[in-house]
Design a protein around this motif. Structure first.
Motif, mmCIF file in Angstrom:
data_model
loop_
_atom_site.group_PDB
_atom_site.id
_atom_site.type_symbol
_atom_site.label_atom_id
_atom_site.label_comp_id
_atom_site.label_asym_id
_atom_site.label_seq_id
_atom_site.Cartn_x
_atom_site.Cartn_y
_atom_site.Cartn_z
ATOM 1 N N TYR A 81 0.796 -1.219 0.000
ATOM 2 C CA TYR A 81 0.000 0.000 0.000
ATOM 3 C C TYR A 81 0.835 1.279 0.000
ATOM 4 O O TYR A 81 0.398 2.310 -0.526
ATOM 5 C CB TYR A 81 -0.958 -0.012 1.188
ATOM 6 C CG TYR A 81 -1.933 -1.171 1.164
ATOM 7 C CD1 TYR A 81 -2.720 -1.415 0.039
ATOM 8 C CD2 TYR A 81 -2.077 -2.013 2.266
ATOM 9 C CE1 TYR A 81 -3.630 -2.471 0.012
ATOM 10 C CE2 TYR A 81 -2.973 -3.069 2.247
ATOM 11 C CZ TYR A 81 -3.740 -3.296 1.122
ATOM 12 O OH TYR A 81 -4.633 -4.349 1.091
ATOM 13 N N ASP A 82 2.018 1.245 0.572
ATOM 14 C CA ASP A 82 2.855 2.444 0.586
ATOM 15 C C ASP A 82 3.317 2.858 -0.810
ATOM 16 O O ASP A 82 3.733 4.003 -1.017
ATOM 17 C CB ASP A 82 4.078 2.225 1.475
ATOM 18 C CG ASP A 82 3.728 2.186 2.952
ATOM 19 O OD1 ASP A 82 2.796 2.913 3.353
ATOM 20 O OD2 ASP A 82 4.385 1.429 3.703
ATOM 21 N N ASP A 83 3.249 1.922 -1.762
ATOM 22 C CA ASP A 83 3.710 2.219 -3.121
ATOM 23 C C ASP A 83 2.598 2.744 -4.020
ATOM 24 O O ASP A 83 2.868 3.167 -5.148
ATOM 25 C CB ASP A 83 4.296 0.951 -3.755
ATOM 26 C CG ASP A 83 5.520 0.438 -3.020
ATOM 27 O OD1 ASP A 83 6.204 1.269 -2.387
ATOM 28 O OD2 ASP A 83 5.785 -0.778 -3.063
ATOM 29 N N VAL A 84 1.365 2.708 -3.560
ATOM 30 C CA VAL A 84 0.227 3.026 -4.432
ATOM 31 C C VAL A 84 0.257 4.478 -4.896
ATOM 32 O O VAL A 84 0.118 4.769 -6.096
ATOM 33 C CB VAL A 84 -1.105 2.708 -3.723
ATOM 34 C CG1 VAL A 84 -2.287 3.205 -4.564
ATOM 35 C CG2 VAL A 84 -1.235 1.207 -3.481
ATOM 36 N N ILE A 85 0.437 5.412 -3.978
ATOM 37 C CA ILE A 85 0.387 6.835 -4.354
ATOM 38 C C ILE A 85 1.491 7.197 -5.345
ATOM 39 O O ILE A 85 1.203 7.804 -6.399
ATOM 40 C CB ILE A 85 0.433 7.732 -3.102
ATOM 41 C CG1 ILE A 85 -0.861 7.584 -2.307
ATOM 42 C CG2 ILE A 85 0.654 9.199 -3.481
ATOM 43 C CD1 ILE A 85 -0.863 8.308 -0.965
ATOM 44 N N PRO A 86 2.757 6.849 -5.094
ATOM 45 C CA PRO A 86 3.798 7.210 -6.073
ATOM 46 C C PRO A 86 3.589 6.538 -7.435
ATOM 47 O O PRO A 86 3.845 7.161 -8.472
ATOM 48 C CB PRO A 86 5.098 6.755 -5.419
ATOM 49 C CG PRO A 86 4.722 5.882 -4.280
ATOM 50 C CD PRO A 86 3.370 6.285 -3.848
ATOM 51 N N LEU A 87 3.103 5.298 -7.455
ATOM 52 C CA LEU A 87 2.854 4.627 -8.743
ATOM 53 C C LEU A 87 1.709 5.295 -9.495
ATOM 54 O O LEU A 87 1.779 5.455 -10.726
ATOM 55 C CB LEU A 87 2.552 3.146 -8.526
ATOM 56 C CG LEU A 87 3.752 2.257 -8.156
ATOM 57 C CD1 LEU A 87 3.279 0.835 -7.844
ATOM 58 C CD2 LEU A 87 4.781 2.236 -9.279
ATOM 59 N N CYS A 88 0.657 5.668 -8.772
ATOM 60 C CA CYS A 88 -0.453 6.387 -9.416
ATOM 61 C C CYS A 88 0.033 7.715 -9.994
ATOM 62 O O CYS A 88 -0.312 8.078 -11.132
ATOM 63 C CB CYS A 88 -1.576 6.647 -8.409
ATOM 64 S SG CYS A 88 -2.603 5.232 -8.014
ATOM 65 N N THR A 89 0.828 8.444 -9.225
ATOM 66 C CA THR A 89 1.335 9.743 -9.669
ATOM 67 C C THR A 89 2.188 9.588 -10.924
ATOM 68 O O THR A 89 2.060 10.375 -11.877
ATOM 69 C CB THR A 89 2.159 10.397 -8.547
ATOM 70 O OG1 THR A 89 1.332 10.561 -7.393
ATOM 71 C CG2 THR A 89 2.692 11.747 -8.981
ATOM 72 N N GLU A 90 3.033 8.588 -10.931
ATOM 73 C CA GLU A 90 3.874 8.340 -12.100
ATOM 74 C C GLU A 90 3.034 8.073 -13.340
ATOM 75 O O GLU A 90 3.307 8.621 -14.425
ATOM 76 C CB GLU A 90 4.772 7.134 -11.816
ATOM 77 C CG GLU A 90 5.710 6.774 -12.965
ATOM 78 C CD GLU A 90 6.542 5.531 -12.661
ATOM 79 O OE1 GLU A 90 7.068 4.931 -13.620
ATOM 80 O OE2 GLU A 90 6.673 5.159 -11.476
ATOM 81 N N GLU A 91 1.993 7.291 -13.188
ATOM 82 C CA GLU A 91 1.142 6.954 -14.337
ATOM 83 C C GLU A 91 0.297 8.147 -14.771
ATOM 84 O O GLU A 91 0.096 8.391 -15.964
ATOM 85 C CB GLU A 91 0.248 5.761 -13.967
ATOM 86 C CG GLU A 91 -0.476 5.110 -15.137
ATOM 87 C CD GLU A 91 0.459 4.431 -16.127
ATOM 88 O OE1 GLU A 91 -0.006 4.035 -17.205
ATOM 89 O OE2 GLU A 91 1.674 4.304 -15.813
ATOM 90 N N ILE A 92 -0.207 8.918 -13.809
ATOM 91 C CA ILE A 92 -1.025 10.096 -14.129
ATOM 92 C C ILE A 92 -0.219 11.129 -14.906
ATOM 93 O O ILE A 92 -0.739 11.803 -15.812
ATOM 94 C CB ILE A 92 -1.599 10.711 -12.830
ATOM 95 C CG1 ILE A 92 -2.661 9.790 -12.226
ATOM 96 C CG2 ILE A 92 -2.191 12.097 -13.086
ATOM 97 C CD1 ILE A 92 -3.049 10.138 -10.815
ATOM 98 N N ASN A 93 1.061 11.255 -14.583
ATOM 99 C CA ASN A 93 1.919 12.265 -15.224
ATOM 100 C C ASN A 93 2.390 11.874 -16.618
ATOM 101 O O ASN A 93 2.977 12.691 -17.317
ATOM 102 C CB ASN A 93 3.123 12.561 -14.332
ATOM 103 C CG ASN A 93 2.726 13.296 -13.057
ATOM 104 O OD1 ASN A 93 1.671 13.936 -12.995
ATOM 105 N ND2 ASN A 93 3.561 13.207 -12.032
ATOM 106 N N LYS A 94 2.144 10.646 -17.010
ATOM 107 C CA LYS A 94 2.537 10.226 -18.356
ATOM 108 C C LYS A 94 1.625 10.867 -19.391
ATOM 109 O O LYS A 94 0.456 11.126 -19.148
ATOM 110 C CB LYS A 94 2.460 8.707 -18.483
ATOM 111 C CG LYS A 94 3.567 7.956 -17.751
ATOM 112 C CD LYS A 94 3.428 6.455 -17.970
ATOM 113 C CE LYS A 94 4.537 5.686 -17.251
ATOM 114 N NZ LYS A 94 4.365 4.218 -17.419
ATOM 115 N N SER A 95 2.184 11.081 -20.567
ATOM 116 C CA SER A 95 1.397 11.711 -21.639
ATOM 117 C C SER A 95 1.044 10.733 -22.757
ATOM 118 O O SER A 95 0.482 11.131 -23.775
ATOM 119 C CB SER A 95 2.171 12.897 -22.226
ATOM 120 O OG SER A 95 3.440 12.462 -22.717
ATOM 121 N N GLU A 96 1.381 9.440 -22.586
ATOM 122 C CA GLU A 96 1.079 8.460 -23.628
ATOM 123 C C GLU A 96 -0.433 8.326 -23.819
ATOM 124 O O GLU A 96 -1.201 8.346 -22.859
ATOM 125 C CB GLU A 96 1.649 7.080 -23.281
ATOM 126 C CG GLU A 96 3.158 6.996 -23.409
ATOM 127 C CD GLU A 96 3.886 7.489 -22.169
ATOM 128 O OE1 GLU A 96 3.236 8.160 -21.347
ATOM 129 O OE2 GLU A 96 5.091 7.230 -22.039
#
Length: 571
Positions: free
Chosen positions: A267-282
């Motif tokens: 669960y501690d990894d969820v927020i940073p992984l979501c942020t990384e995916e949200i910031n992608k422009s693909e």
């Protein structure tokens, strides 16, 4: 954790005033209640109070002392003490007439002629003069005179209370809290007046220090069991429902990675992984971004990052292109968060919007039912839980809480037939959901309220048996030991077990700290309160307040010493 030894013994049930600091963990709302409880609004909270004579409106006037110690005064005073009493009595009459400057002059005379060995009489004169100064809003003089009165008579609660009010008006809140805590300790009880003042001072202290405290606070994610339980409370969550799937070929690989992370309880990894995916422009990430925002907002909410959660939820709610299910879920979660933040109007407003969008979503009614129970709107809660279960007959918590709301309604209306029906219906609950520990805990709570304590304890034990990894079950049973027979040692045993199961159980640390404070172990209590604040995920109002209270109780002990112990023996 704390042990059972090394403290003064505690026998018999702890009086209610001594348990006032304890964080009761009501089992009736179980997980949901524990999640929302720190944001419960006080519906009886007064509106912005005006101040009369510089003192918050709502505080009753502290009287002057009429004749203490009793002394017969003749028309021709024969002793200095009798002469002083005469001046005091004249001052009292002037005080009652609202002639405060003239009253002060008479109290001055009383103080001047009173022999120094008559300490209690002198203390009375200073306290009465302080009362007159208070009417004139001369708070420095109030503090000075009350301090002199307390030096002469350390157990003088009236002077302590008056000085506490003067400290509060001068914004010396820690000093005010120390004085009002001393009053409660000396009188061995809390009155509505002292309770109201203590709560008000604690609230002000929190407001002054919360931002600084939170700025340095390292937020902690709840334990895995808590999060798993939270997920089950949203059967219609459009993201959580994807956790039951195995084929993620129709979503981006990054989103699939996030979902696998949740499945694996990382669960501690969820927020940073979501942020990384949200910031992608693909291009392939665009269809998933609103669901990723929803998932990130959810974990921000669990972590206690309320501003970040509200921002993400607001982005979803304001979108014109987001799906109905995602927007509805965002409204439910923001509505619940608003309740934690003591804004019931916004909370229920979001629930109403959710109903307009998707009136067939059972999650809306389940969580609004929780809010209604927190607000003690039992009839509305019954209706909401009934709708939730009707829309989703496999929704176990809605089913259980519908019966509990019926029980609360029956108690309020003194409908014994309804109460009996609810108790019988719980047999159906156990059969339908045999492994749900919360059903046993709720049933045990109802039994305890009907004084069937032996049977209640057996059902608390069953709750632990069904879910031994649920820390709250141990905490519930520990608190019940205090309520039932005042068995402090047994209560500590169960609460320590709760902390073994979940070392992030804020309520466990708070309850242990309260017990230790009442046992006289103030240093240990402060450590436990600080631990509670370290693992808390709310604005920490309760934890901050408790630390201050424990510290001030320690100050009381240092200040009064044996006086406190002696005074407590007086009925």
């Amino acid at each position: 954790m704390t042990g059972a030894s090394g403290a003064s013994s505690v026998t018999g049930p702890l009086p209610k005033w001594q348990l006032a600091l304890a964080v009761a963990a009501p089992v009736a709302l179980g997980f949901g209640y524990m999640y929302y409880k720190n944001g419960k609004p006080n519906r009886d909270k007064p509106k912005k109070s005006t101040k009369e004579n510089g003192v918050p409106a709502g505080d009753k006037q502290i009287s002057i002392d009429i004749d203490y110690p009793p002394t017969k005064v003749t028309s021709e005073p024969e002793t200095p003490l009798e002469k002083a009493q005469k001046y005091k009595n004249e001052g009292n009459e002037l005080f009652k007439a609202g002639k405060f400057d003239e009253a002060i002059a008479q109290y001055n005379n009383a103080i001047e002629v009173c022999p120094v060995e008559n300490k209690e009489a002198l203390a009375t004169f200073y306290q009465n003069r302080a009362a007159a100064y208070e009417q004139l809003k001369k708070y420095s003089a109030v503090k000075a005179d009350c301090t002199k009165a307390i030096e002469l008579n350390p157990g003088y609660t009236k002077a302590l209370f008056r000085r506490a009010r003067a400290f509060e008006y001068c914004n010396e809140l820690q000093s005010a809290l120390a004085d009002i805590t001393t009053v409660c300790s000396l009188e061995n009880r809390s009155t509505s007046l002292t309770t109201m003042m203590t709560d008000r001072i604690l609230k002000q202290i929190y407001e002054q220090n919360a931002m600084k405290y939170l700025a340095n606070k390292k937020l902690v994610m709840p334990n895995n069991y808590f999060i798993k339980t939270y997920i089950t409370a949203f059967p219609k969550d459009p993201v959580f429902s994807m956790l039951r799937e195995t084929d993620y070929s129709n979503i981006s690989s990054g989103f699939a990675k996030v979902l696998e992370c949740v499945k694996e309880q990382k669960y501690d990894d969820v927020i940073p992984l979501c942020t990384e995916e949200i910031n992608k422009s693909e291009p392939d990430t665009e269809p998933d971004k609103m669901k990723l925002l929803l998932l990130r907002a959810t974990f921000y909410l669990l972590l206690g990052e309320h501003d970040a959660a509200i921002k993400d939820l607001g982005t979803i709610i304001d979108s014109d292109t987001v799906s109905k299910s995602v927007k509805t879920n965002a409204l439910i979660k923001r509505g619940s968060l608003f309740m934690k933040l003591e804004n019931p109007d916004k909370s229920f407003g979001d629930f109403e919007k959710a109903v307009e969008i998707d009136p067939e979503c059972c999650d809306i009614y389940h969580h609004r039912g929780q809010m209604n129970l927190l607000m003690e709107k039992v009839e509305e809660a019954r209706e909401d839980f009934g709708k939730a279960f009707k829309l989703n007959p496999s929704f176990e918590m809605a089913y259980i809480q519908k019966f509990y709301a019926d029980y609360r309604y029956g108690v309020a209306k003194q409908d014994h037939e309804l109460i009996s029906d609810v108790m019988r219906n719980f047999e159906e609950v156990f059969e339908k959901f045999p492994n749900c520990s919360e059903s046993y805990s709720i049933y045990a709570q109802m039994l305890s309220e009907m004084d069937q304590c032996q049977k209640a304890d057996a059902y608390f034990a069953k709750a632990i048996e069904k879910e031994p990894n649920n820390a709250l079950s141990y905490l519930h049973r520990g608190l019940f030991q205090l309520q039932w027979n005042g068995n402090v040692e047994k209560a500590i045993e169960y609460i320590n077990k709760a902390l073994e199961v979940d070392d992030k159980c804020q309520y466990g640390y708070e309850t242990l700290a309260s017990i230790e404070a009442q046992r006289g172990n103030f240093t240990e209590a402060i450590k436990l309160f600080n631990k509670a604040s370290e693992v808390g995920r709310t604005p920490m109002e309760l934890a901050c307040n408790m630390v201050n209270t424990a510290k001030d109780q320690e100050t009381v002990e240092d200040r009064l010493g044996d006086v406190t112990q002696n005074f407590q023996t007086v009925s």
